[in-house]
Design a protein around this motif. Structure first.
Motif, PDB file in Angstrom:
ATOM      1  N   ASP A 113       0.770  -1.347  -0.220  1.00 30.06           N
ATOM      2  CA  ASP A 113       0.109   0.036  -0.145  1.00 30.06           C
ATOM      3  C   ASP A 113       1.079   1.287   0.182  1.00 30.06           C
ATOM      4  O   ASP A 113       0.491   2.209   0.608  1.00 30.06           O
ATOM      5  CB  ASP A 113      -0.832  -0.087   1.292  1.00 30.06           C
ATOM      6  N   GLY A 114       1.934   1.353  -0.762  1.00 28.09           N
ATOM      7  CA  GLY A 114       2.805   2.388  -0.860  1.00 28.09           C
ATOM      8  C   GLY A 114       4.056   2.723   0.139  1.00 28.09           C
ATOM      9  O   GLY A 114       4.583   3.725   0.305  1.00 28.09           O
ATOM     10  N   VAL A 115       3.796   1.908   1.164  1.00 29.29           N
ATOM     11  CA  VAL A 115       4.616   1.702   2.325  1.00 29.29           C
ATOM     12  C   VAL A 115       5.667   0.837   2.302  1.00 29.29           C
ATOM     13  O   VAL A 115       5.486  -0.433   2.128  1.00 29.29           O
ATOM     14  CB  VAL A 115       3.928   1.740   3.518  1.00 29.29           C
ATOM     15  N   LEU A 116       7.128   1.059   2.275  1.00 23.64           N
ATOM     16  CA  LEU A 116       8.156   0.274   2.452  1.00 23.64           C
ATOM     17  C   LEU A 116       8.301  -0.373   3.533  1.00 23.64           C
ATOM     18  O   LEU A 116       8.588   0.505   4.710  1.00 23.64           O
ATOM     19  CB  LEU A 116       9.463   0.898   1.682  1.00 23.64           C
ATOM     20  N   TYR A 117       8.363  -1.689   3.918  1.00 24.94           N
ATOM     21  CA  TYR A 117       8.707  -2.398   4.987  1.00 24.94           C
ATOM     22  C   TYR A 117       9.923  -2.952   4.733  1.00 24.94           C
ATOM     23  O   TYR A 117      10.393  -3.837   3.763  1.00 24.94           O
ATOM     24  CB  TYR A 117       7.624  -3.505   5.242  1.00 24.94           C
ATOM     25  N   LEU A 118      10.972  -2.789   5.716  1.00 20.23           N
ATOM     26  CA  LEU A 118      12.288  -3.241   5.636  1.00 20.23           C
ATOM     27  C   LEU A 118      12.706  -3.745   7.070  1.00 20.23           C
ATOM     28  O   LEU A 118      12.811  -3.125   8.231  1.00 20.23           O
ATOM     29  CB  LEU A 118      13.077  -1.857   5.289  1.00 20.23           C
ATOM     30  N   ASN A 119      13.024  -4.957   6.856  1.00 13.93           N
ATOM     31  CA  ASN A 119      14.012  -5.388   8.099  1.00 13.93           C
ATOM     32  C   ASN A 119      15.298  -5.802   7.504  1.00 13.93           C
ATOM     33  O   ASN A 119      15.300  -6.586   6.573  1.00 13.93           O
ATOM     34  CB  ASN A 119      12.987  -6.790   8.547  1.00 13.93           C
ATOM     35  N   PRO A 120      16.168  -5.402   8.162  1.00 13.77           N
ATOM     36  CA  PRO A 120      17.520  -5.525   7.649  1.00 13.77           C
ATOM     37  C   PRO A 120      18.063  -7.053   7.909  1.00 13.77           C
ATOM     38  O   PRO A 120      19.334  -7.459   7.411  1.00 13.77           O
ATOM     39  CB  PRO A 120      18.321  -4.475   8.062  1.00 13.77           C
ATOM     40  N   GLY A 121      17.346  -7.612   8.877  1.00  9.99           N
ATOM     41  CA  GLY A 121      18.158  -8.848   9.123  1.00  9.99           C
ATOM     42  C   GLY A 121      18.729  -8.754  10.453  1.00  9.99           C
ATOM     43  O   GLY A 121      18.797  -7.874  10.949  1.00  9.99           O
ATOM     44  N   SER A 122      19.647  -9.813  10.771  1.00 13.48           N
ATOM     45  CA  SER A 122      20.456  -9.707  11.655  1.00 13.48           C
ATOM     46  C   SER A 122      21.812  -9.217  11.376  1.00 13.48           C
ATOM     47  O   SER A 122      22.709 -10.228  10.669  1.00 13.48           O
ATOM     48  CB  SER A 122      20.306 -10.853  12.583  1.00 13.48           C
ATOM     49  N   ALA A 123      22.701  -8.590  12.145  1.00 16.35           N
ATOM     50  CA  ALA A 123      24.002  -8.142  11.684  1.00 16.35           C
ATOM     51  C   ALA A 123      25.008  -8.691  12.956  1.00 16.35           C
ATOM     52  O   ALA A 123      26.144  -8.368  12.814  1.00 16.35           O
ATOM     53  CB  ALA A 123      24.175  -6.587  11.502  1.00 16.35           C
ATOM     54  N   GLY A 124      24.290  -9.537  13.854  1.00 16.43           N
ATOM     55  CA  GLY A 124      24.884  -9.537  15.065  1.00 16.43           C
ATOM     56  C   GLY A 124      25.421 -11.325  14.778  1.00 16.43           C
ATOM     57  O   GLY A 124      25.634 -11.737  13.695  1.00 16.43           O
ATOM     58  N   PRO A 125      25.336 -12.042  15.833  1.00 15.30           N
ATOM     59  CA  PRO A 125      26.044 -13.453  15.905  1.00 15.30           C
ATOM     60  C   PRO A 125      24.897 -14.232  14.907  1.00 15.30           C
ATOM     61  O   PRO A 125      23.701 -13.819  15.107  1.00 15.30           O
ATOM     62  CB  PRO A 125      25.810 -13.828  17.199  1.00 15.30           C
ATOM     63  N   ARG A 126      25.466 -15.105  14.308  1.00 19.97           N
ATOM     64  CA  ARG A 126      24.529 -15.749  13.134  1.00 19.97           C
ATOM     65  C   ARG A 126      23.615 -16.654  14.227  1.00 19.97           C
ATOM     66  O   ARG A 126      23.986 -17.207  14.965  1.00 19.97           O
ATOM     67  CB  ARG A 126      25.311 -16.617  12.561  1.00 19.97           C
ATOM     68  N   ARG A 127      22.372 -16.679  13.818  1.00 18.52           N
ATOM     69  CA  ARG A 127      21.202 -17.555  14.459  1.00 18.52           C
ATOM     70  C   ARG A 127      20.634 -18.528  13.441  1.00 18.52           C
ATOM     71  O   ARG A 127      20.192 -18.217  12.383  1.00 18.52           O
ATOM     72  CB  ARG A 127      20.122 -16.508  14.875  1.00 18.52           C
ATOM     73  N   PHE A 128      20.654 -19.811  13.931  1.00 13.19           N
ATOM     74  CA  PHE A 128      20.450 -20.834  13.101  1.00 13.19           C
ATOM     75  C   PHE A 128      21.120 -20.622  11.818  1.00 13.19           C
ATOM     76  O   PHE A 128      22.457 -20.465  11.683  1.00 13.19           O
ATOM     77  CB  PHE A 128      18.863 -21.013  12.870  1.00 13.19           C
ATOM     78  N   LYS A 129      20.589 -20.885  10.617  1.00 13.92           N
ATOM     79  CA  LYS A 129      21.236 -20.743   9.332  1.00 13.92           C
ATOM     80  C   LYS A 129      20.727 -19.542   8.573  1.00 13.92           C
ATOM     81  O   LYS A 129      20.969 -19.422   7.271  1.00 13.92           O
ATOM     82  CB  LYS A 129      20.926 -22.013   8.501  1.00 13.92           C
ATOM     83  N   LEU A 130      20.283 -18.578   9.450  1.00 14.09           N
ATOM     84  CA  LEU A 130      19.814 -17.241   8.705  1.00 14.09           C
ATOM     85  C   LEU A 130      21.141 -16.399   8.462  1.00 14.09           C
ATOM     86  O   LEU A 130      21.989 -16.579   8.850  1.00 14.09           O
ATOM     87  CB  LEU A 130      18.923 -16.357   9.685  1.00 14.09           C
ATOM     88  N   PRO A 131      21.023 -15.687   7.282  1.00 17.89           N
ATOM     89  CA  PRO A 131      21.839 -14.765   6.802  1.00 17.89           C
ATOM     90  C   PRO A 131      22.155 -13.696   7.602  1.00 17.89           C
ATOM     91  O   PRO A 131      21.306 -13.419   8.599  1.00 17.89           O
ATOM     92  CB  PRO A 131      21.395 -14.268   5.336  1.00 17.89           C
ATOM     93  N   VAL A 132      23.325 -13.172   7.809  1.00 15.30           N
ATOM     94  CA  VAL A 132      23.993 -12.315   8.618  1.00 15.30           C
ATOM     95  C   VAL A 132      24.002 -10.772   7.466  1.00 15.30           C
ATOM     96  O   VAL A 132      24.878 -10.724   6.528  1.00 15.30           O
ATOM     97  CB  VAL A 132      25.211 -12.219   9.089  1.00 15.30           C
ATOM     98  N   THR A 133      22.980  -9.897   7.604  1.00 16.05           N
ATOM     99  CA  THR A 133      22.978  -8.751   6.643  1.00 16.05           C
ATOM    100  C   THR A 133      22.486  -7.689   7.255  1.00 16.05           C
ATOM    101  O   THR A 133      22.326  -7.255   8.690  1.00 16.05           O
ATOM    102  CB  THR A 133      21.653  -9.063   5.750  1.00 16.05           C
ATOM    103  N   LEU A 134      22.523  -6.713   6.485  1.00 12.22           N
ATOM    104  CA  LEU A 134      21.971  -5.077   6.953  1.00 12.22           C
ATOM    105  C   LEU A 134      21.754  -4.458   5.769  1.00 12.22           C
ATOM    106  O   LEU A 134      21.904  -5.085   4.533  1.00 12.22           O
ATOM    107  CB  LEU A 134      23.141  -4.371   7.513  1.00 12.22           C
ATOM    108  N   ALA A 135      21.047  -3.327   5.821  1.00 12.11           N
ATOM    109  CA  ALA A 135      20.654  -2.827   4.544  1.00 12.11           C
ATOM    110  C   ALA A 135      20.876  -1.429   4.379  1.00 12.11           C
ATOM    111  O   ALA A 135      21.398  -0.604   5.514  1.00 12.11           O
ATOM    112  CB  ALA A 135      18.916  -3.017   4.586  1.00 12.11           C
ATOM    113  N   THR A 136      20.863  -0.912   3.273  1.00 11.84           N
ATOM    114  CA  THR A 136      20.846   0.691   3.017  1.00 11.84           C
ATOM    115  C   THR A 136      19.745   1.071   2.131  1.00 11.84           C
ATOM    116  O   THR A 136      19.394   0.258   1.541  1.00 11.84           O
ATOM    117  CB  THR A 136      22.183   0.999   2.288  1.00 11.84           C
ATOM    118  N   ILE A 137      19.588   2.522   2.257  1.00 16.97           N
ATOM    119  CA  ILE A 137      18.637   3.021   1.422  1.00 16.97           C
ATOM    120  C   ILE A 137      19.015   4.251   0.886  1.00 16.97           C
ATOM    121  O   ILE A 137      19.546   4.973   1.723  1.00 16.97           O
ATOM    122  CB  ILE A 137      17.281   3.285   2.297  1.00 16.97           C
TER     123      ILE A 137
END
Length: 154
Positions: A113-137
């Motif tokens: 609905d015209g709103v950007l939803y952004l979750n940059p993920g986790s940049a700290g210790p890896r959790r399970f097999k999830l990626p380690v990420t951050l975002a820029t805009i």
């Protein structure tokens, strides 16, 4: 003119050198909570001004200065920051351009609905097999262009 925002979350007390390199040159940093230690924000402030909110692991006395949610205006855009998207209690369609959240450790970029939803993920210790990420805009007068960055391989 382009305004660059670095978006990081769920550092859980770990600020990786890769994150520092990735955030170099941004105009502002948003931390979506689960900071872990006050030194994380101090280090981020050495890169750019910071807007940070408190996450569920931020329970020490140092964390009381951080709100659970915050509305910030940057480069002419209204940005609402909260840790857990499931606790969102506002209608973002009415005047919000961007919702930043964390908590799930799962990177997400989606416009609804015209709103950007952004979750940059986790940049700290890896959790399970999830990626380690951050975002820029990158924000210009006419657009918001998000990018997701992997901080560690595999």
């Amino acid at each position: 003119m382009t305004f660059r925002i670095g978006v990081i979350s769920d550092t859980h007390g770990l600020l990786r050198p890769e994150a520092v390199r990735c955030l170099a040159g941004v105009d502002h940093i948003i931390h979506g909570g689960d900071i872990g230690r006050p030194e994380i924000i101090a280090a981020l402030r050495g890169i750019a001004p910071v807007t940070a909110i408190r996450g569920n692991v931020d329970t020490g006395g140092w964390a009381v200065e951080y709100a659970e949610a915050e509305l910030v205006r940057l480069a002419g855009r209204a940005i609402y920051v909260l840790h857990d998207l499931k606790t969102l209690q506002i209608n973002p369609v009415q005047g919000i351009d961007l919702i930043v959240s964390g908590h799930s450790h799962v990177p997400r970029m989606e416009t609804v609905d015209g709103v950007l939803y952004l979750n940059p993920g986790s940049a700290g210790p890896r959790r399970f097999k999830l990626p380690v990420t951050l975002a820029t805009i990158e924000i210009t007068r006419d657009s918001m262009q998000p990018s997701m960055w992997s901080l560690v391989g595999g």
